[in-house]
Enzyme design. Structure first.
Site: not given
Ligand code: PSU
Ligand code: MN
Length: 300
Positions: A23, A157
């Site tokens: 990603e 996390k």
């Molecule tokens: N959690 C992490 N590192 C990240 C992300 C999440 O520890 O880089 C990024 C990933 O790309 C994940 C996105 O898919 O954030 C999720 O965002 P949201 O909660 O807005 O869906």
């Protein structure tokens, strides 16, 4: 054409050779510059070292790329105005000719479209703490239920509610499997207190499970939880302190929606004095390695 495969990815897929999707939100929004470019290159090199072709996924000038050339990876890491794109953002960013980094959800979708079955990331999005009030549940979970892609992660996390995240994954019918672990890892730490119902201890068994999922007509993806290497893990109490402070600041500033996750990630880097970066690199590299080994196994 709005989706373009790089020459190496296209050739590997045509030959039935192993490919691993990576990603790009982790590059554009997860690490500070210029460290982020080094991390992007390191993850691609790790996939290659273990016998697979890396396919970093991102949108550039309206075109969704599966596999980036070195200059494209550089743009993604260093250019201003790279938007964070979940699956729902892809049509609009594409139509506007914009550039964006893909989240787990958007990466799963584009990987599946290209025919890439394995995807290595750091951590997935999930159910945020207090989601019973905010309803903030990442689209990553819904996409895991939809796209036939195996996602290798170090869990999620604990800015999230990991218990509720597992509940939603269960409802969506997504297999969640611990690779050599019994608990959902919490990204920086190997344990979380939230137990998984499935465990495998080797890549061969994992590959058999992926093949069985397909042959049983189960159409979605799978989440593999691969804990951070012991020597890189951080202290759980210290991490919880940083998270509490970051969450309180987000609440005070009214940060919500797609801005919340990047805001919390940035706060953790700052509050830990950069300690989280080393851990993040170690676990992402570890996942890239497992992804490559799985992709190789699936091609046998
Ligand atoms: N959690 C992490 N590192 C990240 C992300 C999440 O520890 O880089 C990024 C990933 O790309 C994940 C996105 O898919 O954030 C999720 O965002 P949201 O909660 O807005 O869906
Ligand atoms: Mn959200």
């Amino acid at each position: 054409m709005n989706i373009q495969l790089s020459a190496s990815v296209s050739q590997a897929l045509a030959n039935g050779d192993p490919v691993v999707a990576l990603e790009s939100t982790i590059i554009s929004h997860g690490f500070p510059r210029p460290r982020n470019l080094e991390v992007g290159k390191l993850l691609e090199a790790t996939v290659r070292q273990h016998g697979a072709v890396p396919a970093t996924i991102a949108v550039l000038d309206g075109v969704a790329h599966v596999g980036l050339e070195p200059d494209q990876l550089e743009r993604l890491a260093l250019e201003d105005g790279i938007e964070k794109c979940s699956a729902r953002d892809l049509p609009l960013v594409s139509a506007a000719g914009g550039s964006g980094a893909t989240t787990v959800a958007a990466t799963c979708h584009l990987a599946a479209m290209a025919g890439v079955k394995v995807f290595a990331t750091g951590g997935i999005g999930g159910v945020h703490r207090h989601a019973e009030r905010t309803m903030d549940v990442s689209a990553d979970l819904r996409q895991l239920a939809t796209s036939p892609v195996v996602v290798i992660s170090a869990g999620a996390k604990s800015i999230l509610d990991l218990g509720l995240t597992l509940e939603v994954l269960e409802t969506y019918g997504v297999p969640v499997v611990g690779l050599g672990c019994d608990e959902m890892p919490a990204f920086y730490t190997r344990t979380s207190g939230h137990f998984l119902t499935q465990r495998v201890d080797d890549i061969e068994t994992l590959a058999k499970a992926v093949i069985a999922q397909q042959s049983l007509g189960l159409t979605g993806g799978m989440l593999v939880c691969n804990p951070i290497p012991q020597e890189a893990a951080l202290d759980a109490d210290e991490v919880e302190g940083w998270i509490q402070a970051a969450l309180a600041k987000a609440e005070a500033q009214g940060i919500a929606g797609k801005a919340l996750t990047p805001f919390l990630l940035g706060e953790l880097v700052e509050r830990s004095g950069g300690q989280t970066l080393g851990a993040n690199i170690a676990l992402a590299k570890n996942n890239a390695q497992v992804g490559a080994r799985l992709a190789v196994e699936l091609c046998k």
